[in-house]
Design an enzyme around this catalytic site. Structure first.
Site, PDB file in Angstrom:
ATOM      1  CE  LYS A  22      18.556  24.523 -25.292  1.00 33.76           C
ATOM      2  NZ  LYS A  22      18.803  25.321 -24.094  1.00 33.76           N
ATOM      3  CG  HIS A  41       7.631  13.235  -3.111  1.00 38.24           C
ATOM      4  ND1 HIS A  41       7.551  14.124  -2.066  1.00 38.24           N
ATOM      5  CD2 HIS A  41       6.757  12.238  -2.827  1.00 38.24           C
ATOM      6  CE1 HIS A  41       6.686  13.669  -1.170  1.00 38.24           C
ATOM      7  NE2 HIS A  41       6.181  12.533  -1.605  1.00 38.24           N
ATOM      8  CB  SER A  61      19.569  28.326 -28.619  1.00 39.25           C
ATOM      9  OG  SER A  61      20.832  28.894 -28.386  1.00 39.25           O
ATOM     10  CD  GLU A  66      11.681  28.334 -21.053  1.00 40.82           C
ATOM     11  OE1 GLU A  66      12.663  28.208 -20.334  1.00 40.82           O
ATOM     12  OE2 GLU A  66      11.768  28.553 -22.277  1.00 40.82           O
TER      13      GLU A  66
END
Ligand code: ARG
Length: 455
Positions: A268, A141, A262, A275
């Site tokens: 970043k 979980h 970024s 992804e």
């Protein structure tokens, strides 16, 4: 225009080398059975050879007016060798031709993808051996559950890709059957020798019902379904890599090569490759759904619907092939941060189960032990302590059977290494697994190489 709507050459030209290979074998058989003369055969053979060279060099002129790969090649053959070229299509139809080309293509692609999967599995095993002492929180979980070692976590993915390989190997058996000779749907009146052609093309066997052979694409669906599952596996590890790389986890770093910055936030480093792999999973699952829907309710035998099978299949094959190739490097590049992993494991009271098991060994029924441990954990949370920081006297107040030995069980390493059975997370077991897997993967690679030389 209708011509553009019905033409498939823009995508089925990918099958050209297989189309030529199958035509060579077909022509050889026609000659052997005296259906065409040996002079016709020689011209066909040399003409096809020349066309193959033209295609390889990029000199071949593909024409939409000629609809598909088959007619383009046949037309060029007749241009090159005259009337003999028109005899190649004796005892054959584009329906059995396309089914044959597709199977030859898929057989090659399966072998290529399987080889890449084998190399990927090797990387997981190498990393697992290297990191079998790094302890991290195992989650359920997405909550800290029990401590595990990082090697064990990596080998879980090895196991998934191992099954993907098994599935492809199994599907290959059903791919490697020859439709040629089925002609349009009913077979042919010419005295053909299908076994001769099959042997020449290294098919294991024949498709034994001509109507089924030209119409069903279940072999395409089966392979794509296996590829979709492979992508699902990639999407799972991608998701974990994305999480692990986030500053909240900070469990791993991967090479900058797989990331981009970024355009607005200079701090970043975005995990683009994982992804994208996660995103590309959608394409392959989409291809599978397309193919299933395409086949649904098709009456026997061949229908033009089946022309729509190629783009989703090619896309699925390319996506999995490229993703696997990139992940071989990506996995090799993962660098874990053992301290962060360990700290995260400590925070979540992951050895609570070990404490309960310890009480069970002291003859306390498991349900009661579970409750006692709940109380101990609540106490620890309240006092902001780790389990092994609670004084023995305090523990004994909560449960008198506890003694000094408890601390051996509730430390992370003690917990991990106590799980030393097959499938468990102890370092020793992981190393044992890794050794076994190395042998298994080498055997698989030898098997695939053998397939490749047989072709
Ligand atoms: N382009 C067709 C396909 O991809 C080849 C078979 C066409 N057969 C026909 N009778 N039009 O399925």
């Amino acid at each position: 225009t209708v011509q553009k709507y019905t033409a498939s050459v823009e995508f089925d030209k990918k099958l050209a080398i297989y189309d030529i290979q199958a035509s060579q074998a077909h022509a050889e058989m026609l000659q052997h059975k005296k259906i065409i003369s040996s002079s016709d055969f020689k011209k066909i053979r040399n003409g096809l050879h020349k066309i193959k060279k033209e295609i390889e060099k990029g000199n071949f002129k593909w024409s939409i007016a000629l609809e598909d790969v088959h007619l383009n090649i046949e037309n060029r053959l007749t241009q090159l060798i005259g009337d003999s070229g028109k005899k190649l299509h004796t005892a054959r139809s584009r329906n059995d031709q396309i089914a044959t080309d597709l199977r030859l293509y898929l057989r090659d692609q399966i072998d290529e993808i399987r080889l890449k999967i084998a190399l990927l599995r090797m990387e997981f095993v190498k990393k697992a051996e290297l990191h079998c002492d790094i302890i991290m929180p195992g989650l359920t979980h997405l909550q800290v559950a029990q401590p595990i070692n990082f090697g064990h976590h990596l080998l879980a993915y090895e196991a998934m890709f191992a099954r993907d390989d098994e599935r492809l190997a199994d599907a290959r058996k059903r791919v490697n059957r020859m439709p040629l000779g089925s002609a349009a749907l009913a077979g042919t009146g010419f005295p053909i020798d299908r076994n001769r052609v099959a042997k020449n093309l290294k098919f294991d066997s024949l498709c034994e019902n001509s109507m089924d052979a030209v119409s069903d694409r279940d072999f395409v669906i089966e392979v794509t379904s296996s590829l979709a599952l492979t992508m699902v596996h990639f999407s799972r590890i991608s998701e974990e890599i994305v999480l692990w790389m986030s500053s909240n986890f900070n469990f791993i770093t991967i090479s900058d090569k797989f990331c981009t910055g970024s355009s607005i936030m200079p701090q970043k480093k975005n995990p683009d490759v994982p992804e994208l792999a996660r995103g590309k999973t959608a394409r392959v699952v989409g291809s599978l759904v397309t193919l299933l829907t395409l086949m649904k309710s098709q009456p026997l035998a061949y229908n033009k619907d089946n022309q729509e099978d190629k783009e989703p299949l090619f896309d699925a094959v390319e996506t999995v092939s490229n993703t696997t190739k990139i992940f071989i490097e990506l996995i090799a590049n993962i660098r874990p941060n053992p301290k962060e992993m360990r700290d995260a494991a400590l925070k979540g009271y992951p050895t609570a189960t070990d404490l309960a098991d310890y009480l069970v060994n002291k003859k306390i029924p498991f349900r009661d032990a579970h409750e006692i441990v709940s109380k101990i954990v609540s106490f620890a949370i309240e006092k902001n302590l780790l389990l092994n920081e609670i004084p023995l006297l305090t523990l004994q107040k909560l449960c008198p059977v506890i003694d000094q030995k408890i601390f051996k069980f509730i430390n992370l390493k003690g917990s991990v290494d106590s799980r030393k059975h097959i499938g468990g997370t102890s370092s020793k077991q992981v190393l044992k697994q890794a050794k076994k897997l190395n042998l298994e993967i080498s055997k698989t690679i030898t098997e695939i190489e053998k397939f490749k030389t047989q072709k």
